[in-house]
Motif scaffolding. Structure first.
Motif, PDB file in Angstrom:
ATOM      1  N   UNK A   1       0.904  -1.243  -0.178  1.00 47.41           N
ATOM      2  CA  UNK A   1      -0.041  -0.002  -0.071  1.00 47.41           C
ATOM      3  C   UNK A   1       0.898   1.134  -0.035  1.00 47.41           C
ATOM      4  N   UNK A   2       2.166   1.134   0.463  1.00 49.56           N
ATOM      5  CA  UNK A   2       2.975   2.398   0.583  1.00 49.56           C
ATOM      6  C   UNK A   2       4.279   1.895  -0.094  1.00 49.56           C
ATOM      7  N   UNK A   3       4.794   2.910  -0.804  1.00 51.99           N
ATOM      8  CA  UNK A   3       5.993   2.999  -1.416  1.00 51.99           C
ATOM      9  C   UNK A   3       7.059   3.682  -0.655  1.00 51.99           C
ATOM     10  N   UNK A   4       7.972   3.183   0.100  1.00 55.96           N
ATOM     11  CA  UNK A   4       8.589   4.163   1.368  1.00 55.96           C
ATOM     12  C   UNK A   4      10.058   3.872   1.140  1.00 55.96           C
ATOM     13  N   UNK A   5      10.835   4.872   1.813  1.00 59.09           N
ATOM     14  CA  UNK A   5      12.118   4.948   1.841  1.00 59.09           C
ATOM     15  C   UNK A   5      12.551   4.195   2.732  1.00 59.09           C
ATOM     16  N   UNK A   6      13.630   3.031   2.637  1.00 54.93           N
ATOM     17  CA  UNK A   6      14.171   2.329   3.538  1.00 54.93           C
ATOM     18  C   UNK A   6      14.941   3.337   4.716  1.00 54.93           C
ATOM     19  N   UNK A   7      15.891   3.901   4.251  1.00 61.84           N
ATOM     20  CA  UNK A   7      16.158   4.914   5.007  1.00 61.84           C
ATOM     21  C   UNK A   7      15.633   6.221   4.773  1.00 61.84           C
ATOM     22  N   UNK A   8      14.972   6.715   5.974  1.00 65.76           N
ATOM     23  CA  UNK A   8      14.068   8.033   5.675  1.00 65.76           C
ATOM     24  C   UNK A   8      14.741   8.957   4.998  1.00 65.76           C
ATOM     25  N   UNK A   9      13.605   9.485   4.090  1.00 68.61           N
ATOM     26  CA  UNK A   9      13.705  11.036   3.302  1.00 68.61           C
ATOM     27  C   UNK A   9      14.615  11.955   4.402  1.00 68.61           C
ATOM     28  N   UNK A  10      13.772  12.088   5.490  1.00 62.62           N
ATOM     29  CA  UNK A  10      14.349  13.103   6.526  1.00 62.62           C
ATOM     30  C   UNK A  10      15.785  12.942   7.104  1.00 62.62           C
ATOM     31  N   UNK A  11      16.122  11.583   6.979  1.00 60.64           N
ATOM     32  CA  UNK A  11      17.492  11.196   7.412  1.00 60.64           C
ATOM     33  C   UNK A  11      18.561  11.271   6.190  1.00 60.64           C
ATOM     34  N   UNK A  12      18.198  11.852   5.084  1.00 58.76           N
ATOM     35  CA  UNK A  12      19.241  11.753   4.090  1.00 58.76           C
ATOM     36  C   UNK A  12      18.993  10.608   3.124  1.00 58.76           C
ATOM     37  N   UNK A  13      18.009   9.533   3.205  1.00 58.69           N
ATOM     38  CA  UNK A  13      17.586   8.460   2.445  1.00 58.69           C
ATOM     39  C   UNK A  13      17.369   9.223   1.000  1.00 58.69           C
ATOM     40  N   UNK A  14      17.770   8.504  -0.109  1.00 56.27           N
ATOM     41  CA  UNK A  14      17.391   8.977  -1.471  1.00 56.27           C
ATOM     42  C   UNK A  14      16.077   8.296  -2.203  1.00 56.27           C
ATOM     43  N   UNK A  15      15.448   9.002  -2.966  1.00 56.18           N
ATOM     44  CA  UNK A  15      14.284   8.529  -3.414  1.00 56.18           C
ATOM     45  C   UNK A  15      14.856   7.703  -4.706  1.00 56.18           C
ATOM     46  N   UNK A  16      15.158   6.346  -4.477  1.00 57.84           N
ATOM     47  CA  UNK A  16      16.043   5.545  -5.258  1.00 57.84           C
ATOM     48  C   UNK A  16      15.295   4.088  -5.392  1.00 57.84           C
ATOM     49  N   UNK A  17      15.698   3.360  -6.313  1.00 61.67           N
ATOM     50  CA  UNK A  17      15.054   2.042  -6.524  1.00 61.67           C
ATOM     51  C   UNK A  17      15.887   1.029  -5.393  1.00 61.67           C
ATOM     52  N   UNK A  18      17.125   1.224  -5.207  1.00 59.91           N
ATOM     53  CA  UNK A  18      17.769   0.839  -3.880  1.00 59.91           C
ATOM     54  C   UNK A  18      17.356   1.292  -2.527  1.00 59.91           C
ATOM     55  N   UNK A  19      16.742   2.350  -2.240  1.00 57.95           N
ATOM     56  CA  UNK A  19      16.497   2.925  -0.916  1.00 57.95           C
ATOM     57  C   UNK A  19      14.800   2.641  -0.969  1.00 57.95           C
TER      58      UNK A  19
END
Length: 134
Positions: A55-73
């Protein structure tokens, strides 16, 4: 004069293969093509032992912690697991593996790995799409 509208996005492949592993994005939200890619790769919620629909497509390392909006993350999660991972003591990290792998650590310190299932028709039979305890 008519203005040209062109988007340039770098695509990255794994060394020695033609497997797409990443693409540039400065967005916080996953664009539709990347969401579809994650949906196809993950199939169901990536939290180990949860087979709920994504239901959600989310960042593994949160965006607010510098996680990228990428396939790997990126990871596909059900709504409950996505909200749970934001609670204190939960941690998720991308890890190297044969396919996209996420390590999830619970508040009790237990770690679990979740590896994306093989795509249909790739000849990898007998592999389990769920996570395994470490």
């Amino acid at each position: 004069m008519k203005e040209l509208k062109t988007w340039i996005r770098r695509l990255y492949t794994a060394p020695g293969t033609v497997d797409l592993v990443a693409m540039d994005s400065r967005r916080r939200l996953f664009p539709a093509p990347l969401r579809r890619f994650i949906q196809a790769r993950d199939d169901t919620c990536r939290t180990p032992y949860c087979d709920a629909p994504i239901r959600h497509h989310d960042h593994i390392i949160p965006w607010y912690d510098g996680g990228t909006t990428s396939l790997a993350n990126g990871a596909g999660l059900c709504e409950a697991c996505n909200h749970t991972k934001e609670l204190p003591g939960w941690k998720a990290q991308p890890r190297t593996g044969p396919r996209h792998t996420v390590e999830i650590t619970t508040p009790t310190g237990h770690s679990y790995h979740s590896t994306a299932p093989p795509l249909p028709g790739n000849g990898l039979s007998g592999t389990c799409p769920g996570g395994t305890s470490q």
